[in-house]
Scaffold this motif. Structure first.
Motif, PDB file in Angstrom:
ATOM      1  N   MET B   1      -0.902   6.002   2.729  1.00 34.28           N
ATOM      2  CA  MET B   1      -0.247   5.853   4.026  1.00 34.28           C
ATOM      3  C   MET B   1      -0.886   4.680   4.787  1.00 34.28           C
ATOM      4  O   MET B   1      -2.110   4.639   4.917  1.00 34.28           O
ATOM      5  N   ASN B   2      -0.049   3.749   5.244  1.00 34.71           N
ATOM      6  CA  ASN B   2      -0.552   2.611   6.020  1.00 34.71           C
ATOM      7  C   ASN B   2      -0.549   2.945   7.504  1.00 34.71           C
ATOM      8  O   ASN B   2       0.177   3.839   7.941  1.00 34.71           O
ATOM      9  N   ASN B   3      -1.323   2.184   8.252  1.00 38.61           N
ATOM     10  CA  ASN B   3      -1.340   2.421   9.697  1.00 38.61           C
ATOM     11  C   ASN B   3      -1.703   1.149  10.465  1.00 38.61           C
ATOM     12  O   ASN B   3      -2.185   0.180   9.876  1.00 38.61           O
ATOM     13  N   ARG B   4      -1.462   1.186  11.761  1.00 35.19           N
ATOM     14  CA  ARG B   4      -1.728   0.028  12.627  1.00 35.19           C
ATOM     15  C   ARG B   4      -2.966   0.265  13.495  1.00 35.19           C
ATOM     16  O   ARG B   4      -3.103  -0.361  14.554  1.00 35.19           O
ATOM     17  N   LEU B   5      -3.822   1.137  13.054  1.00 38.87           N
ATOM     18  CA  LEU B   5      -4.969   1.520  13.882  1.00 38.87           C
ATOM     19  C   LEU B   5      -5.867   0.326  14.197  1.00 38.87           C
ATOM     20  O   LEU B   5      -6.282   0.143  15.346  1.00 38.87           O
ATOM     21  N   ARG B   6      -6.147  -0.489  13.190  1.00 40.04           N
ATOM     22  CA  ARG B   6      -7.040  -1.632  13.398  1.00 40.04           C
ATOM     23  C   ARG B   6      -6.451  -2.595  14.422  1.00 40.04           C
ATOM     24  O   ARG B   6      -7.162  -3.106  15.297  1.00 40.04           O
ATOM     25  N   VAL B   7      -5.137  -2.823  14.302  1.00 41.16           N
ATOM     26  CA  VAL B   7      -4.450  -3.746  15.234  1.00 41.16           C
ATOM     27  C   VAL B   7      -4.500  -3.192  16.658  1.00 41.16           C
ATOM     28  O   VAL B   7      -4.852  -3.910  17.604  1.00 41.16           O
ATOM     29  N   LEU B   8      -4.167  -1.928  16.797  1.00 38.91           N
ATOM     30  CA  LEU B   8      -4.146  -1.311  18.130  1.00 38.91           C
ATOM     31  C   LEU B   8      -5.548  -1.302  18.755  1.00 38.91           C
ATOM     32  O   LEU B   8      -5.699  -1.533  19.952  1.00 38.91           O
ATOM     33  N   ARG B   9      -6.530  -1.070  17.905  1.00 36.34           N
ATOM     34  CA  ARG B   9      -7.918  -1.055  18.401  1.00 36.34           C
ATOM     35  C   ARG B   9      -8.330  -2.459  18.842  1.00 36.34           C
ATOM     36  O   ARG B   9      -8.926  -2.636  19.906  1.00 36.34           O
ATOM     37  N   ALA B  10      -7.973  -3.449  18.000  1.00 34.66           N
ATOM     38  CA  ALA B  10      -8.333  -4.833  18.318  1.00 34.66           C
ATOM     39  C   ALA B  10      -7.660  -5.300  19.606  1.00 34.66           C
ATOM     40  O   ALA B  10      -8.255  -6.033  20.393  1.00 34.66           O
ATOM     41  N   GLU B  11      -6.424  -4.858  19.811  1.00 37.12           N
ATOM     42  CA  GLU B  11      -5.696  -5.236  21.033  1.00 37.12           C
ATOM     43  C   GLU B  11      -6.441  -4.788  22.287  1.00 37.12           C
ATOM     44  O   GLU B  11      -6.376  -5.430  23.329  1.00 37.12           O
ATOM     45  N   ARG B  12      -7.126  -3.683  22.170  1.00 38.84           N
ATOM     46  CA  ARG B  12      -7.853  -3.142  23.328  1.00 38.84           C
ATOM     47  C   ARG B  12      -9.309  -3.589  23.349  1.00 38.84           C
ATOM     48  O   ARG B  12     -10.054  -3.243  24.268  1.00 38.84           O
ATOM     49  N   GLY B  13      -9.701  -4.319  22.313  1.00 39.37           N
ATOM     50  CA  GLY B  13     -11.067  -4.826  22.265  1.00 39.37           C
ATOM     51  C   GLY B  13     -12.119  -3.752  22.044  1.00 39.37           C
ATOM     52  O   GLY B  13     -13.273  -3.908  22.458  1.00 39.37           O
ATOM     53  N   ARG B  50      -1.767   9.876  21.076  1.00 37.99           N
ATOM     54  CA  ARG B  50      -1.905  10.093  22.525  1.00 37.99           C
ATOM     55  C   ARG B  50      -2.800   9.031  23.148  1.00 37.99           C
ATOM     56  O   ARG B  50      -2.518   8.503  24.224  1.00 37.99           O
ATOM     57  N   LEU B  51      -3.862   8.708  22.444  1.00 36.72           N
ATOM     58  CA  LEU B  51      -4.819   7.723  22.968  1.00 36.72           C
ATOM     59  C   LEU B  51      -4.158   6.359  23.143  1.00 36.72           C
ATOM     60  O   LEU B  51      -4.396   5.674  24.131  1.00 36.72           O
ATOM     61  N   PHE B  52      -3.334   5.968  22.180  1.00 35.50           N
ATOM     62  CA  PHE B  52      -2.680   4.665  22.258  1.00 35.50           C
ATOM     63  C   PHE B  52      -1.319   4.729  22.954  1.00 35.50           C
ATOM     64  O   PHE B  52      -0.636   3.710  23.081  1.00 35.50           O
ATOM     65  N   GLY B  53      -0.899   5.909  23.369  1.00 25.32           N
ATOM     66  CA  GLY B  53       0.359   6.050  24.099  1.00 25.32           C
ATOM     67  C   GLY B  53       1.572   5.693  23.265  1.00 25.32           C
ATOM     68  O   GLY B  53       2.548   5.138  23.792  1.00 25.32           O
ATOM     69  N   GLN B  54       1.504   5.995  21.964  1.00 22.97           N
ATOM     70  CA  GLN B  54       2.634   5.669  21.074  1.00 22.97           C
ATOM     71  C   GLN B  54       2.951   6.883  20.203  1.00 22.97           C
ATOM     72  O   GLN B  54       2.077   7.713  19.950  1.00 22.97           O
ATOM     73  N   PRO B  55       4.198   6.965  19.703  1.00 20.87           N
ATOM     74  CA  PRO B  55       4.500   8.067  18.783  1.00 20.87           C
ATOM     75  C   PRO B  55       3.764   7.885  17.453  1.00 20.87           C
ATOM     76  O   PRO B  55       3.434   6.757  17.075  1.00 20.87           O
ATOM     77  N   ILE B  56       3.546   8.979  16.769  1.00 20.67           N
ATOM     78  CA  ILE B  56       2.800   8.935  15.492  1.00 20.67           C
ATOM     79  C   ILE B  56       3.443   7.959  14.505  1.00 20.67           C
ATOM     80  O   ILE B  56       2.756   7.170  13.852  1.00 20.67           O
ATOM     81  N   ALA B  58       4.960   5.337  14.978  1.00 23.90           N
ATOM     82  CA  ALA B  58       4.766   3.928  15.330  1.00 23.90           C
ATOM     83  C   ALA B  58       3.381   3.452  14.882  1.00 23.90           C
ATOM     84  O   ALA B  58       3.123   2.255  14.820  1.00 23.90           O
ATOM     85  N   ILE B  59       2.512   4.380  14.556  1.00 19.19           N
ATOM     86  CA  ILE B  59       1.141   4.037  14.136  1.00 19.19           C
ATOM     87  C   ILE B  59       0.955   4.225  12.632  1.00 19.19           C
ATOM     88  O   ILE B  59       0.377   3.388  11.962  1.00 19.19           O
ATOM     89  N   PHE B  60       1.499   5.315  12.121  1.00 15.32           N
ATOM     90  CA  PHE B  60       1.347   5.618  10.689  1.00 15.32           C
ATOM     91  C   PHE B  60       2.674   5.431   9.957  1.00 15.32           C
ATOM     92  O   PHE B  60       3.715   5.870  10.450  1.00 15.32           O
ATOM     93  N   HIS B  61       2.607   4.776   8.806  1.00 17.33           N
ATOM     94  CA  HIS B  61       3.817   4.510   8.030  1.00 17.33           C
ATOM     95  C   HIS B  61       3.692   5.133   6.641  1.00 17.33           C
ATOM     96  O   HIS B  61       2.693   4.917   5.967  1.00 17.33           O
TER      97      HIS B  61
END
Lengths: 160, 71
Positions: B1-13, B50-56, B58-61
């Protein structure tokens, strides 16, 4: 704050979010990657292991040297049993309360250690029947512990 | 399963440790999820969402689902 969207954060998270800037940076409470709870539970295991080792060694030495007799002997044995139970309790607590991935790694290592012990036991019985070396329970236990510890280290390294 | 966790984390620094602290998990868990070596449990996935304010979703594929849809 974006993290506030979509409902309330869990209690542990709320506590940390309301903390200082240092806490929010992850440097204050995430030392060596462990959660504070895991760190606390790991410390409890280390403390109880040390207490158990001292109690066990002292009890064995005292009894073998003939320094204790009667009620005192049973008292020492009971003390060792109590420290063993406390050590077991601290370990079970660590595994049950551990971060979900760490929990998975430890349960995997426990299964591996148990399987390695079973295989070692079966293989040693066959080898002994064939005239090979005879292993006792201490060696079986050592094999299980080594397999368990090795698997924990391997799992941690793999997912570091 | 892929995810955008690294991107979302980097966006917030945020560092991995900082994100781990916010999610109440270890840094290793965050890293393992980011590199795809570990799939989080459903409760943790919800906490991340919840932490990133996005549906699941949208983060996990789910790669398998995506491949089936492409066919």
């Amino acid at each position: 704050m974006p993290e506030r969207k979509g409902g309330a954060a869990p209690a542990g998270m709320r506590r940390r979010m309301s903390g200082s800037g240092q806490e929010a940076s992850g440097l204050g409470t995430c030392f060596l990657g462990q959660t504070p709870r895991d760190r606390r539970n790991s410390a409890a295991i280390l403390i109880w292991t040390a207490i158990w080792a001292v109690t066990f060694t002292a009890t064995l030495w005292t009894i073998k040297a003939g320094l204790a007799e009667g009620v005192l002997t049973w008292g020492l044995a009971a003390l060792t049993a109590v420290t063993s139970i406390m050590l077991l309790r601290s370990y079970v607590r660590f595994v049950r309360e551990a971060d979900e991935m760490i929990q998975k790694l430890y349960v995997d290592a426990l299964a591996f250690g148990f399987a390695a012990g079973a295989i070692f036991f079966a293989a040693s019985e066959v080898l002994a029947a064939l005239g090979g070396p005879v292993y006792d329970n201490n060696e079986l236990f050592t094999a299980m512990c080594l397999a368990y510890a090795g698997k924990v280290v391997w799992n941690m390294w793999r997912l570091r | 399963m892929n995810n955008r966790l690294r991107v979302l984390r980097a966006e917030r620094g945020w560092s991995q440790a900082a994100l781990a602290e916010r999610l109440d998990v270890s840094r290793q868990t965050v890293n393992a999820i980011e590199v795809g070596k570990y799939d989080p449990s459903l409760p943790l996935a919800f906490r991340i969402a919840r932490l990133f304010g996005q549906p699941i979703e949208a983060i996990f594929h789910d790669e398998e689902l995506r491949d089936n849809a492409a066919q």
